[in-house]
Write an enzyme that holds these catalytic residues in place. Structure first.
Site, PDB file in Angstrom:
ATOM      1  N   LEU A 150       0.810  -1.218   0.000  1.00 44.47           N
ATOM      2  CA  LEU A 150       0.000   0.000   0.000  1.00 44.47           C
ATOM      3  C   LEU A 150       0.847   1.273   0.000  1.00 44.47           C
ATOM      4  CD1 LEU A 150      -2.689  -1.147   2.589  1.00 44.47           C
ATOM      5  CD2 LEU A 150      -2.741  -1.336   0.099  1.00 44.47           C
ATOM      6  N   GLY A 156      -1.593   6.448  -2.574  1.00 46.91           N
ATOM      7  CA  GLY A 156      -2.706   6.366  -3.527  1.00 46.91           C
ATOM      8  C   GLY A 156      -3.812   5.465  -2.966  1.00 46.91           C
ATOM      9  N   HIS A 157      -3.408   4.277  -2.447  1.00 50.69           N
ATOM     10  CA  HIS A 157      -4.409   3.373  -1.854  1.00 50.69           C
ATOM     11  C   HIS A 157      -5.058   4.020  -0.631  1.00 50.69           C
ATOM     12  CE1 HIS A 157      -1.473   0.337  -3.568  1.00 50.69           C
ATOM     13  NE2 HIS A 157      -2.601  -0.009  -4.150  1.00 50.69           N
ATOM     14  N   GLY A 174      -8.750   4.069  -8.263  1.00 52.16           N
ATOM     15  CA  GLY A 174      -7.988   5.281  -8.569  1.00 52.16           C
ATOM     16  C   GLY A 174      -8.069   5.639 -10.047  1.00 52.16           C
ATOM     17  N   GLN A 175      -8.150   6.931 -10.322  1.00 52.67           N
ATOM     18  CA  GLN A 175      -8.213   7.431 -11.703  1.00 52.67           C
ATOM     19  C   GLN A 175      -6.940   7.097 -12.482  1.00 52.67           C
ATOM     20  OE1 GLN A 175     -10.471   8.703 -13.701  1.00 52.67           O
ATOM     21  NE2 GLN A 175      -8.978   9.201 -15.305  1.00 52.67           N
ATOM     22  N   VAL A 191      -3.369  10.473  -6.868  1.00 49.92           N
ATOM     23  CA  VAL A 191      -2.511  11.122  -5.864  1.00 49.92           C
ATOM     24  C   VAL A 191      -1.116  11.223  -6.470  1.00 49.92           C
ATOM     25  CG1 VAL A 191      -1.612  11.004  -3.509  1.00 49.92           C
ATOM     26  CG2 VAL A 191      -3.870  10.072  -4.022  1.00 49.92           C
TER      27      VAL A 191
END
Ligand code: PAF
Length: 284
Positions: A33, A36-37, A147-148, A176
């Site tokens: 992780l 972002g996670h 996430g994008q 992120v």
């Protein structure tokens, strides 16, 4: 926080949560992780009563066994982080718990999985779609968070959620970034500190194209050239693709119209392949 390894236990627990009218937020991960996670977890924590994070390194989405073997695994460290973020349950099944003996059912999402990442990673999205279907079926979350940065994965999962009739809302969380602009990824750990700094050219290139679109550039090929030319100023960068596609269908576009357009890139720095994207929207 409880760590659950069995599918049957995970399913019965979420059945009970549904009976209690608790909203369940689900963050699927493969562990290792990073921020972002954790951003996805924060979002889930804000929106839902119960937060479940899965940690499962999914063999079906790796086309190179070497990549699968070297994928970082550190459940102790991941669990410590998730405790800090007030996660309720970690679902961490063993491989045979997901892919039992004689496993032979796969989910294949047509049209969205052959280009971009699918072109250089054959079978990857079949593996992603299959495991996400199994996880959704087990947990039946109200919300699932992605996430994008993995824009094609988002498109594939939105499609399968709709096609297979899951009662799950897909929440897409903004990428992120490190201070330099480089998108957070577990792959960044494979970059030297020099490469890591220089890889911020990807973000600069996407930002330049987005600005050009904002200032009126509607020609998709021109936008792709802007990205390409900027990335090519960095001698360490090897472009795999720069694509300008419809954000939902992932079909190439020629002109920026009213529908959202995705500019997606994959770039190698040494042996590390990085992806990133930006979405361009125009008001009707
Ligand atoms: O994005 C990931 O980490 C994986 O593709 C996912 C969604 C957890 C499926 O294995």
């Amino acid at each position: 926080m409880e760590i659950i390894n069995r599918r049957a236990r995970m399913a019965s627990l979420t059945r009970k949560l549904r009976r209690e009218n608790k909203t369940v937020g689900f963050v699927p991960t493969m562990g290792a992780l990073h921020e972002g996670h954790l951003r996805l977890v924060e979002e889930a924590r804000q929106m839902c009563d119960i937060v479940i994070v899965s940690i499962f390194v999914n063999p079906a989405q790796f086309n190179d066994p070497k990549d699968l073997n070297k994928y970082p695994r550190d459940l102790t460290n991941d669990a410590a982080l998730l405790t800090e973020y007030q996660v309720d349950y970690i679902f961490a099944p063993e491989t045979q718990e997901i892919y039992g003996e004689n496993f032979s059912t796969f989910v294949y999402v047509e049209n969205l999985t052959e280009n971009l990442e699918g072109a250089s990673r054959p079978g990857h999205f079949r593996g992603v779609a299959t495991v996400v279907t199994i996880l959704f079926n087990t947990i039946r979350p109200d919300f699932a968070f992605f996430g994008q940065k993995d824009a094609q994965q988002v498109a594939v999962i939105k499609r399968l959620t709709q096609d297979l009739g899951f009662d799950t809302e897909i929440v897409v969380v903004k990428t992120v970034r490190e201070e330099s602009g480089l998108a957070m990824s577990s792959r960044n750990a494979h970059l030297s500190s020099d490469e890591r700094q220089r890889a911020s050219i990807i973000f600069q290139a996407l930002r330049k194209a987005k600005l050009a679109a904002k200032e009126g550039e509607r020609n998709a090929q021109r936008l792709a050239e802007i990205v390409r030319e900027k990335i090519e100023t960095e001698s360490l960068a090897q472009i795999d693709y720069v694509a300008v596609v419809d954000n939902e269908t992932l079909e190439p576009v020629e002109k920026i119209g009213v529908d959202a357009v995705l500019i997606a890139v994959a770039v190698r720095f040494g042996t590390t392949r990085l992806i990133d994207n930006t979405v361009i929207t125009r008001t009707k």
